[in-house]
Design an enzyme around this catalytic site. Structure first.
Site, short mmCIF file in Angstrom:
data_model
loop_
_atom_site.label_atom_id
_atom_site.label_comp_id
_atom_site.label_asym_id
_atom_site.label_seq_id
_atom_site.Cartn_x
_atom_site.Cartn_y
_atom_site.Cartn_z
N GLN A 1 44.25 37.69 39.73
CA GLN A 1 43.54 38.17 38.78
C GLN A 1 42.95 37.95 38.30
OE1 GLN A 1 41.97 41.84 38.61
NE2 GLN A 1 42.30 42.42 39.98
N SER B 1 37.03 42.76 37.32
CA SER B 1 37.28 41.41 38.42
C SER B 1 35.93 40.12 38.73
CB SER B 1 37.98 42.47 38.69
OG SER B 1 38.44 43.16 38.44
N ASP C 1 45.72 46.76 41.74
CA ASP C 1 43.95 46.45 41.22
C ASP C 1 44.31 47.71 39.94
OD1 ASP C 1 42.04 44.62 40.96
OD2 ASP C 1 41.01 46.86 41.51
#
Length: 354
Positions: free
Chosen positions: A342, A292, A270
């Site tokens: 993402q 995000s 991430d």
């Protein structure tokens, strides 16, 4: 996820000012009393349990630094022990919430159930001054597939949700995969710290920014080797694609279930995805805010998070205040182990809206 408003100097050298305040909180009738304050490097951590961050000695150094271990307080209910946040971030590191949800979801599953996908949404930022509760709903327990819904709650508010699916292994003659790109192996490449040292020696970055970068990369429990060093510094506009060798820093127990390694991999990846979308904008990226929105992963094969993996990331689209990034991960033997996607908010900082 790193949610941050970035200064030109910090992003241009891909470094950020770092400060860790580690607070150990003792839970007493739902009241939290700060027991000690310890300053370390590059993060802020808070202990929200009187027990240690790692109860299983097999987890060794990585999980004790990444704070993925949870306290089980009831059936299908878990509480965070440590929360990690960078000084410049708006909230708790998103990779930790992803990893924590997977740890909670994996609890009590049969040993032959392996994580194969997750889909998650970031709803609110998490803070480090209160623990996060993880509620698990056993959505389905089938003969081949099991499904879990996880909700992360802090101060009565849902801050993160995830759907995770697990399955038994099936042998099949139908197999193919996208081959791993032909890139140099990790032992032929330089770490972020080595790259920063070279940039300082060549007077490309200042001693101050060099030190900030060293603190940042030493503070996060991941080793990296950069196929193209320019994709680390982002000193000039580049096509939004980069390849990085990654692995957990430290040891993860040899006897642990493969789901633990997948939790650790989710924690690691991430950090690197969304910033890739800013590569075409070079030094001007300091004017952007990013955070995000969602994060999905598909696991195609077992993995070892403490062994080298190649992470190829590409930003496919930018517009409407959003960036869409896609990534693939191979182990060092060329097995395609994970696909990642993402989407995140990317806005000029001066027009940032809540």
């Amino acid at each position: 996820m790193i949610s941050t408003s970035m200064s030109r100097a910090s992003w241009a050298s891909f470094t950020m000012n770092s400060l860790v305040n580690k607070l150990q909180l003792k839970i007493n009738n739902r009241n939290f009393k700060i027991m000690k304050n310890v300053q370390a490097r590059s993060s802020s951590t808070h202990n929200t349990s009187s027990s240690s961050a790692t109860e299983n000695p097999e987890l060794d150094s990585f999980l004790s630094r990444s704070f993925l271990d949870l306290e089980k307080i009831d059936e299908n209910l878990f509480r965070s022990k440590m929360l990690w946040k960078h000084k410049r971030a708006r909230g708790v590191y998103g990779g930790q919430m992803i990893g924590n949800c997977l740890v909670a979801a994996s609890d009590g599953l049969p040993a032959d159930q392996h994580l194969h996908s997750l889909h998650s949404y970031f709803h609110r930022k998490g803070t480090t001054d209160r623990p996060i509760l993880f509620h698990v709903d056993k959505t389905r327990d089938g003969r081949t597939y099991c499904a879990r819904s996880i909700k992360a709650v802090q101060c009565g508010n849902t801050i993160f949700t995830m759907q995770a699916s697990f399955k038994k292994f099936e042998e099949t003659h139908m197999k193919h995969q996208i081959p791993m790109p032909k890139v140099p192996y990790p032992d032929e490449l330089k770490s972020a710290i080595e790259i920063l040292d070279i940039l300082k020696q060549e007077d490309i970055i200042s001693a101050h920014h060099h030190e900030l970068g060293i603190q940042w990369f030493q503070g996060f429990p991941m080793e990296t080797r950069w196929v193209n060093p320019d994709t680390l510094t982002l000193l000039e506009p580049l096509y939004p694609k980069r390849s990085i060798w990654i692995k957990a820093e430290g040891h993860i127990g040899d006897s642990l279930h493969e789901n633990v390694h997948k939790c650790c991999l989710a924690y690691l990846c991430d950090l690197l995805i969304l910033p890739t979308s800013l590569m075409p904008y070079g030094p001007n990226i300091f004017r952007n805010f990013m955070t995000s929105l969602d994060h999905s992963m598909w696991f195609h094969a077992p993995c070892r998070a403490d062994e080298w993996m190649l992470f190829e990331i590409e930003a496919e689209n930018m517009g409407d205040g959003r960036a869409m990034c896609h990534g693939r991960i191979w182990d060092i033997n060329g097995n395609h182990i994970t696909t990642v996607a993402q989407e995140g908010v990317v806005r000029p900082r001066e027009t940032n809206a809540s």
